[in-house]
Scaffold this motif. Structure first.
Motif, PDB file in Angstrom:
ATOM      1  N   THR A   1      32.565   2.447 -34.573  1.00 18.86           N
ATOM      2  CA  THR A   1      31.783   1.238 -34.318  1.00 18.86           C
ATOM      3  C   THR A   1      30.342   1.468 -34.777  1.00 18.86           C
ATOM      4  O   THR A   1      29.939   2.600 -35.069  1.00 18.86           O
ATOM      5  CB  THR A   1      31.816   0.845 -32.825  1.00 18.86           C
ATOM      6  N   ASP A   2      29.571   0.389 -34.853  1.00 11.54           N
ATOM      7  CA  ASP A   2      28.245   0.443 -35.474  1.00 11.54           C
ATOM      8  C   ASP A   2      27.351   1.518 -34.868  1.00 11.54           C
ATOM      9  O   ASP A   2      27.274   1.666 -33.638  1.00 11.54           O
ATOM     10  CB  ASP A   2      27.568  -0.926 -35.364  1.00 11.54           C
ATOM     11  N   ASN A   3      26.684   2.240 -35.741  1.00  2.77           N
ATOM     12  CA  ASN A   3      25.779   3.314 -35.329  1.00  2.77           C
ATOM     13  C   ASN A   3      24.788   3.554 -36.459  1.00  2.77           C
ATOM     14  O   ASN A   3      24.966   3.049 -37.574  1.00  2.77           O
ATOM     15  CB  ASN A   3      26.599   4.580 -35.033  1.00  2.77           C
TER      16      ASN A   3
ATOM     17  N   ALA B   1      23.774   6.769 -37.415  1.00  2.00           N
ATOM     18  CA  ALA B   1      24.028   8.027 -38.128  1.00  2.00           C
ATOM     19  C   ALA B   1      24.662   7.726 -39.481  1.00  2.00           C
ATOM     20  O   ALA B   1      24.338   8.356 -40.491  1.00  2.00           O
ATOM     21  CB  ALA B   1      24.935   8.933 -37.295  1.00  2.00           C
ATOM     22  N   MET B   2      25.552   6.736 -39.510  1.00  2.00           N
ATOM     23  CA  MET B   2      26.208   6.388 -40.778  1.00  2.00           C
ATOM     24  C   MET B   2      25.209   5.779 -41.767  1.00  2.00           C
ATOM     25  O   MET B   2      25.344   5.946 -42.978  1.00  2.00           O
ATOM     26  CB  MET B   2      27.397   5.441 -40.519  1.00  2.00           C
ATOM     27  N   ILE B   3      24.203   5.099 -41.247  1.00  2.00           N
ATOM     28  CA  ILE B   3      23.177   4.490 -42.115  1.00  2.00           C
ATOM     29  C   ILE B   3      22.306   5.595 -42.723  1.00  2.00           C
ATOM     30  O   ILE B   3      22.029   5.597 -43.935  1.00  2.00           O
ATOM     31  CB  ILE B   3      22.306   3.486 -41.311  1.00  2.00           C
TER      32      ILE B   3
ATOM     33  N   ALA C   1      37.696  -1.578 -41.791  1.00  2.00           N
ATOM     34  CA  ALA C   1      38.136  -2.672 -40.921  1.00  2.00           C
ATOM     35  C   ALA C   1      37.187  -2.781 -39.738  1.00  2.00           C
ATOM     36  O   ALA C   1      37.148  -1.894 -38.884  1.00  2.00           O
ATOM     37  CB  ALA C   1      39.563  -2.418 -40.444  1.00  2.00           C
ATOM     38  N   SER C   2      36.415  -3.857 -39.711  1.00  3.50           N
ATOM     39  CA  SER C   2      35.427  -4.023 -38.646  1.00  3.50           C
ATOM     40  C   SER C   2      35.474  -5.455 -38.119  1.00  3.50           C
ATOM     41  O   SER C   2      36.369  -6.223 -38.468  1.00  3.50           O
ATOM     42  CB  SER C   2      34.028  -3.694 -39.182  1.00  3.50           C
ATOM     43  N   GLY C   3      34.489  -5.802 -37.296  1.00  2.00           N
ATOM     44  CA  GLY C   3      34.444  -7.152 -36.754  1.00  2.00           C
ATOM     45  C   GLY C   3      34.068  -8.166 -37.820  1.00  2.00           C
ATOM     46  O   GLY C   3      34.425  -9.341 -37.730  1.00  2.00           O
TER      47      GLY C   3
ATOM     48  N   ASP D   1      23.050  -0.696 -47.337  1.00  2.00           N
ATOM     49  CA  ASP D   1      24.040  -1.747 -47.099  1.00  2.00           C
ATOM     50  C   ASP D   1      24.953  -1.287 -45.956  1.00  2.00           C
ATOM     51  O   ASP D   1      25.435  -0.150 -45.953  1.00  2.00           O
ATOM     52  CB  ASP D   1      24.851  -1.960 -48.382  1.00  2.00           C
ATOM     53  N   HIS D   2      25.188  -2.172 -45.003  1.00  2.00           N
ATOM     54  CA  HIS D   2      25.964  -1.816 -43.806  1.00  2.00           C
ATOM     55  C   HIS D   2      27.359  -1.270 -44.164  1.00  2.00           C
ATOM     56  O   HIS D   2      27.857  -0.341 -43.523  1.00  2.00           O
ATOM     57  CB  HIS D   2      26.081  -3.059 -42.917  1.00  2.00           C
ATOM     58  N   LEU D   3      27.973  -1.844 -45.195  1.00  2.00           N
ATOM     59  CA  LEU D   3      29.326  -1.417 -45.567  1.00  2.00           C
ATOM     60  C   LEU D   3      29.312  -0.021 -46.179  1.00  2.00           C
ATOM     61  O   LEU D   3      30.186   0.802 -45.907  1.00  2.00           O
ATOM     62  CB  LEU D   3      29.953  -2.435 -46.524  1.00  2.00           C
TER      63      LEU D   3
ATOM     64  N   GLY E   1      27.231   2.083 -45.308  1.00  2.00           N
ATOM     65  CA  GLY E   1      27.019   2.882 -44.101  1.00  2.00           C
ATOM     66  C   GLY E   1      28.349   3.259 -43.468  1.00  2.00           C
ATOM     67  O   GLY E   1      28.602   4.432 -43.171  1.00  2.00           O
ATOM     68  N   HIS E   2      29.233   2.280 -43.281  1.00  2.00           N
ATOM     69  CA  HIS E   2      30.539   2.597 -42.673  1.00  2.00           C
ATOM     70  C   HIS E   2      31.279   3.660 -43.480  1.00  2.00           C
ATOM     71  O   HIS E   2      31.838   4.600 -42.914  1.00  2.00           O
ATOM     72  CB  HIS E   2      31.399   1.339 -42.542  1.00  2.00           C
ATOM     73  N   VAL E   3      31.282   3.518 -44.809  1.00  2.00           N
ATOM     74  CA  VAL E   3      31.972   4.518 -45.643  1.00  2.00           C
ATOM     75  C   VAL E   3      31.302   5.884 -45.477  1.00  2.00           C
ATOM     76  O   VAL E   3      31.975   6.918 -45.376  1.00  2.00           O
ATOM     77  CB  VAL E   3      31.971   4.089 -47.138  1.00  2.00           C
TER      78      VAL E   3
HETATM   79 ZN    ZN Z   1      29.836  -2.461 -38.743  1.00  2.00          ZN
END
Ligand code: ZN
Ligand code: KG4
Length: 332
Positions: free
Chosen positions: A301-303, A305-307, A145-147, A120-122, A124-126
């Protein structure tokens, strides 16, 4: 031939992210070391439209996904044969864009017989906080906090979180982008508005910060207030006061985020506060929350590595079930 379910568990994770307008691939070890992190931004391509055009994004992802994957593998020095798992963003995001990454990941996992981990993308951010060299360990309160999202999360273990609050209308990054557009800064405007605001007086204009109950946010009124302020000025005056408008507008967004994040920390009693997502790159936000841990700038910002990082704490979907997985557009 290697069996598709013969998982090389210990091998590094190949991450793929195509949920919006960044085509990204990364190679991350099981210990969270980033061996490669390649991001091809399509921002310039969408600038002329004033926002991301989903069909244009999908087509560009299709062109970029293979070279970006190759670059990440080359940069990491890891052979595709030594990859232990493929992690990919399944949602939320633009459906056509997500499908490009998901299909590429399925193809690699099937052909190479490696574990397949949908992310899940979120999450991923965490998980951008769990990477080396300074991984953060739960528990903590996280402002994401993202787009696309503005969330306050209680993170008790690396694999999950509970939502404490969210935006009732626009996301914080969306508020930055819409403000930047009104000030003629192009798309995406968050970083440009951040730079412009440094030259302005944040107290020059008084923009309202909506107070909504609980730990939720609301940014749509703020955007309207900026619209009216811009309309009230003639062209020369607008040009002269653009830096003040940017600084005052940014101050209002940052204030809302800071207040709510501190309230969330108090309510949960968690000691630590962390900030992730594209808006975590904002210089005023970073300066206004000195007590918080911020994701490293290149991981805000989106990448991918976080995924890959998130995949370390999630279960793989076995073959052949993963072939039937679909993407999802929004939070369930
Ligand atoms: Zn994002
Ligand atoms: O996390 P992200 O790359 O994509 C989503 O998942 O949405 O966040 C992109 C958002 C955009 O709205 C962009 O304008 C904003 O993050 N952003 C910033 C800054 N850098 C990126 N907003 C404010 N200040 C910045 N320095």
């Amino acid at each position: 031939m290697r069996r598709p379910d013969a998982v090389r568990n210990g091998g590094p994770i190949l991450g793929i992210e195509t949920s919006c307008d960044e085509t990204a691939a990364a190679v991350v070890t099981r210990e969270g070391e980033v061996l490669a992190n390649v991001v091809a931004s399509q921002a310039q391509l969408h600038d002329r439209y004033g926002g991301v055009v989903p069909e244009v994004a999908s087509r560009r992802h299709l062109e970029l996904v293979e070279p970006v994957l190759s670059d990440a593998l080359t940069e990491s020095g890891i052979d595709l044969d030594d990859i232990g798992a493929v992690a990919v963003t399944q949602g939320p995001g633009l459906v056509g864009a997500l499908l490009i990454g998901l299909s590429a990941a399925k193809a690699i996992a099937w052909a190479r017989g490696v574990a397949f981990v949908p992310v899940d993308h979120l999450h991923g951010h965490v998980a951008s906080l769990y990477l080396q060299p300074q991984p953060l360990e739960p528990p903590f309160v996280c402002l994401l906090a993202s787009g696309g999202h503005t969330l306050l999360l209680a993170v008790r273990e690396p694999g999950g979180f509970d939502v404490l609050g969210t935006t009732l209308d626009d996301a914080a990054g969306e508020a930055f982008d819409k403000g930047a557009r009104l000030l003629g800064l192009g798309y995406p405007g968050g970083a440009k508005l951040d730079r412009l605001a440094r030259e302005g007086d944040a107290n020059a204009f008084s923009f309202p910060v909506a107070r909504v109950p609980g730990l939720d946010f609301s940014f749509s009124g703020l955007k309207t207030a900026l619209l009216y302020a811009v309309r009230d000025l003639d062209e020369a005056e607008l040009e002269r006061r653009r830096t003040d408008l940017a600084a005052s507008y940014q101050r209002a967004i940052v204030r809302a985020l800071v207040e709510r994040a501190r309230e969330a920390r108090e309510q949960t009693g968690f000691e630590r506060l962390a900030v992730v997502g594209g808006v975590a790159a904002n210089s005023e936000l970073r300066a206004s929350l000195p007590e918080a841990v911020f994701a490293p700038l290149e991981l805000c910002t989106d990448n991918a590595a976080m995924i890959a990082s998130a995949a370390r704490h999630r279960a793989a979907v076995p073959y052949p079930e993963f072939l039937g997985l679909d993407v999802y557009a929004s939070l369930s």
